[in-house]
Design a protein around this motif. Structure first.
Motif, short mmCIF file in Angstrom:
data_model
loop_
_atom_site.label_atom_id
_atom_site.label_comp_id
_atom_site.label_asym_id
_atom_site.label_seq_id
_atom_site.Cartn_x
_atom_site.Cartn_y
_atom_site.Cartn_z
N ARG A 74 0.82 -1.22 0.00
CA ARG A 74 0.00 0.00 0.00
C ARG A 74 0.85 1.27 0.00
N LEU A 75 2.15 1.11 0.19
CA LEU A 75 3.03 2.28 0.27
C LEU A 75 3.37 2.81 -1.11
N ASP A 76 3.73 4.08 -1.15
CA ASP A 76 4.32 4.68 -2.34
C ASP A 76 5.59 3.89 -2.69
N GLU A 77 5.97 3.85 -3.97
CA GLU A 77 7.11 3.05 -4.41
C GLU A 77 8.39 3.40 -3.67
N ALA A 78 8.60 4.70 -3.40
CA ALA A 78 9.82 5.11 -2.69
C ALA A 78 9.85 4.50 -1.29
N ASP A 79 8.72 4.58 -0.58
CA ASP A 79 8.66 3.98 0.76
C ASP A 79 8.72 2.47 0.69
N GLN A 80 8.17 1.89 -0.38
CA GLN A 80 8.26 0.44 -0.55
C GLN A 80 9.72 0.00 -0.61
N LEU A 81 10.52 0.72 -1.42
CA LEU A 81 11.93 0.34 -1.55
C LEU A 81 12.65 0.40 -0.21
N ASP A 82 12.42 1.49 0.52
CA ASP A 82 13.08 1.61 1.83
C ASP A 82 12.54 0.57 2.81
N GLY A 83 11.23 0.31 2.74
CA GLY A 83 10.64 -0.70 3.60
C GLY A 83 11.20 -2.08 3.32
N ILE A 84 11.35 -2.41 2.04
CA ILE A 84 11.92 -3.72 1.66
C ILE A 84 13.35 -3.83 2.16
N LYS A 85 14.11 -2.74 2.02
CA LYS A 85 15.51 -2.75 2.48
C LYS A 85 15.58 -3.10 3.97
N HIS A 86 14.73 -2.47 4.78
CA HIS A 86 14.74 -2.75 6.23
C HIS A 86 14.26 -4.17 6.52
N LEU A 87 13.30 -4.66 5.75
CA LEU A 87 12.83 -6.04 5.93
C LEU A 87 13.94 -7.04 5.59
N VAL A 88 14.66 -6.77 4.50
CA VAL A 88 15.78 -7.65 4.13
C VAL A 88 16.77 -7.74 5.29
N ASN A 89 17.09 -6.58 5.89
CA ASN A 89 18.04 -6.57 7.01
C ASN A 89 17.54 -7.39 8.20
N VAL A 90 16.24 -7.28 8.48
CA VAL A 90 15.67 -8.03 9.61
C VAL A 90 15.77 -9.53 9.34
N TYR A 91 15.30 -9.96 8.17
CA TYR A 91 15.30 -11.40 7.88
C TYR A 91 16.72 -11.94 7.74
N PHE A 92 17.64 -11.11 7.25
CA PHE A 92 19.04 -11.54 7.17
C PHE A 92 19.60 -11.73 8.57
N SER A 93 19.33 -10.79 9.48
CA SER A 93 19.85 -10.90 10.85
C SER A 93 19.25 -12.11 11.57
N LEU A 94 18.06 -12.53 11.14
CA LEU A 94 17.40 -13.70 11.74
C LEU A 94 17.77 -15.00 11.03
N HIS A 95 18.64 -14.89 10.00
CA HIS A 95 19.10 -16.05 9.23
C HIS A 95 17.96 -16.74 8.49
N LYS A 96 16.96 -15.98 8.11
CA LYS A 96 15.87 -16.52 7.28
C LYS A 96 16.25 -16.20 5.83
N TRP A 97 17.14 -17.03 5.30
CA TRP A 97 17.79 -16.73 4.03
C TRP A 97 16.82 -16.68 2.86
N ASP A 98 15.89 -17.63 2.78
CA ASP A 98 14.95 -17.66 1.65
C ASP A 98 14.10 -16.39 1.61
N LYS A 99 13.65 -15.98 2.78
CA LYS A 99 12.81 -14.78 2.87
C LYS A 99 13.62 -13.55 2.48
N ALA A 100 14.84 -13.44 2.99
CA ALA A 100 15.69 -12.29 2.68
C ALA A 100 16.01 -12.26 1.19
N ASP A 101 16.26 -13.43 0.60
CA ASP A 101 16.58 -13.50 -0.82
C ASP A 101 15.40 -13.07 -1.69
N LYS A 102 14.20 -13.53 -1.32
CA LYS A 102 13.00 -13.15 -2.08
C LYS A 102 12.78 -11.64 -2.02
#
Length: 465
Positions: free
Chosen positions: A185-213
């Protein structure tokens, strides 16, 4: 008999009586016009925020002394006006009076027309780093708009996700799950930043498939946005901008996918991604921030090209890698962590490396020239580094490894990482015979703290965790 103070006016009248002051005298002391002061005392004029500040200061009281009464002043003794309420909310936030903010918000949100204005205040507080007050406003605005399916609701959830991130990995995961439902539902700019932060969270949790997707989603969205900008042959002035240049998200996607390959020990694939984030052939942006981004990823690419050779077992590259990172002070801990992992994997002696970089072993948050490392990732990495360091010393028959197990266990408990807690317990039990009585007692106390903490968290942890 102590007079009952029901309003700010009562307090002011009592002060004048007690001090035997006239209105004119207090007007001179407070800087408020005597006519205005008279009308305020007699309830003929609402008390504005600047009046409140001057009255409080002239009475030699703490700035927030009348704040609870001022909430009543704004709603019970005169019609609420945003011109008074907005500065009151901002000052309440600055002084930590979350109770007053809560009282104001609860009354204002009986009318949905105030939701956009409260959201605007929350955004200002968020940008200023007053996250506790901003969180309170975002939560209330979200609750009032939960059936609206609006972008503002999605933005509230995005901000709440950012605010929620901390040391506790289980809570980070919960926050990520909640926010993901609002991402589209976010604007594309906020989506990109939101995805970046989500990638960091899932990477720190070692959820590799989720971070990769998510990294792939970030690449797709950033690439599409770049193409649209090129086709228009101009910058969209009215287009919301991302936190970083668009090229950052493309390169960062490749960087994180390389790191995921590294975690799977697939170093040949990791090097392919390194080549992608070192490729500058498609860059045509002369923006200074974009240039800095290119330099950042070029440097990481050179370092990681050497690193992946080291981690694949090429000990002859180690000296070259150490020389390369020695001048990059903010990168040394990450490099040291990877060197130690390789040393344990291939039974190398790296005492000289640990001695050379001893100052970088204690935990720090590392801010590079190009921006800070993600705190969740670096905290997780430092906790793992401690257990690698413990294993290294114990494998080399050094008793100090026990102390590093205890440090890692304490850190694992703080970030609520059950996998690392289990590793620490397993390693300690293997080498319990090397621990002295004080270390055994420390270990016992830490285990008790872990158990108590888990029992408390089990009371409110959602089932999907």
């Amino acid at each position: 008999m102590v007079p009952i103070i029901a309003t700010i006016r009562d307090a002011l009248s009592g002060h004048l009586s007690q001090q035997k002051m006239t209105i004119n005298q207090f007007a001179g002391q407070s800087g408020i016009n005597s006519g205005t002061l008279s009308r305020l005392i007699h309830g003929q004029q609402p008390i504005a925020m600047n009046h409140l500040e001057r009255i409080t200061r002239a009475m030699n009281l703490p700035e927030d002394h009348f704040y609870s009464l001022y909430v009543e002043e704004c709603f019970d003794h005169s019609p609420p006006t945003w011109r008074r309420l907005r500065p009151f909310l901002v000052r309440s936030a600055a002084l930590g009076r979350l109770d007053c903010i809560e009282q104001v918000v609860q009354q204002l949100l009986e009318k949905l027309t105030y939701a956009p204005m409260l959201f605007e205040v929350a955004e200002g507080l968020f940008q200023e780093g007053q996250w506790q007050a901003a969180e309170l406003l975002y939560k209330n605005v979200s609750e009032s708009e939960k059936y609206q399916n609006s972008e503002r609701l999605a933005l509230c959830q995005y901000r709440l996700f950012r605010i929620a991130l901390g040391d506790d990995q289980a809570r980070n995961l919960q926050a990520a799950h909640i926010f993901e439902c609002y991402l589209d539902r976010l604007d594309e700019a906020d989506q990109l930043d939101g995805i970046k932060h989500l990638v960091n969270v899932y990477f720190s949790l070692h959820k590799w498939d989720k971070a990769d997707k998510l990294a792939q989603d970030m690449l797709h969205l950033a690439t599409l946005r770049c193409k649209l900008q090129r086709q228009s042959n101009r910058r969209q002035n009215d287009e919301k901008k991302t936190e970083k240049p668009l090229c950052f998200y493309i390169y960062y996607s490749h960087l994180m996918r390389a790191s995921i390959c590294e975690e799977h020990r697939d170093y040949s694939s990791a090097l392919k991604f390194v080549n992608l984030y070192m490729d500058t052939s498609w860059i045509d942006n002369n923006d200074n921030e974009a240039k800095r981004t290119v330099v950042q990823f070029q440097e990481w690419g050179r370092a990681n090209t050497l690193l992946y050779q080291v981690m694949s077992g090429k000990q002859e590259i180690l000296t070259q890698y150490i020389e390369h990172i020695s001048s990059q002070k903010d990168e040394i801990f990450v490099a040291l962590s990877n060197i130690l992992t390789s040393a344990n994997r291939y039974s190398w002696n790296v005492d000289h490396v640990l001695e050379q970089f001893a100052a970088y072993i204690p935990y720090k948050t590392y801010a590079t020239e190009f921006g800070g490392y993600n705190e969740q990732i670096i905290t997780d990495q430092h906790t793992r580094f401690l257990i690698e360091l413990a294993f290294y010393h114990l494998h080399n028959k050094r008793k100090e490894g026990i102390n590093f197990i205890l440090q890692s266990l304490e850190s694992s408990a703080r970030i609520n990482n059950e996998g690392l807690i289990i590793k620490c317990v397993d390693l300690f039990e293997q080498f319990r015979h090397k621990a002295d009585e004080d270390e055994k007692l420390h270990y016992k106390l830490l285990i008790r703290e872990v158990q108590d903490s888990h029992e408390k968290k089990a009371l409110y942890t959602p089932s999907f965790l």
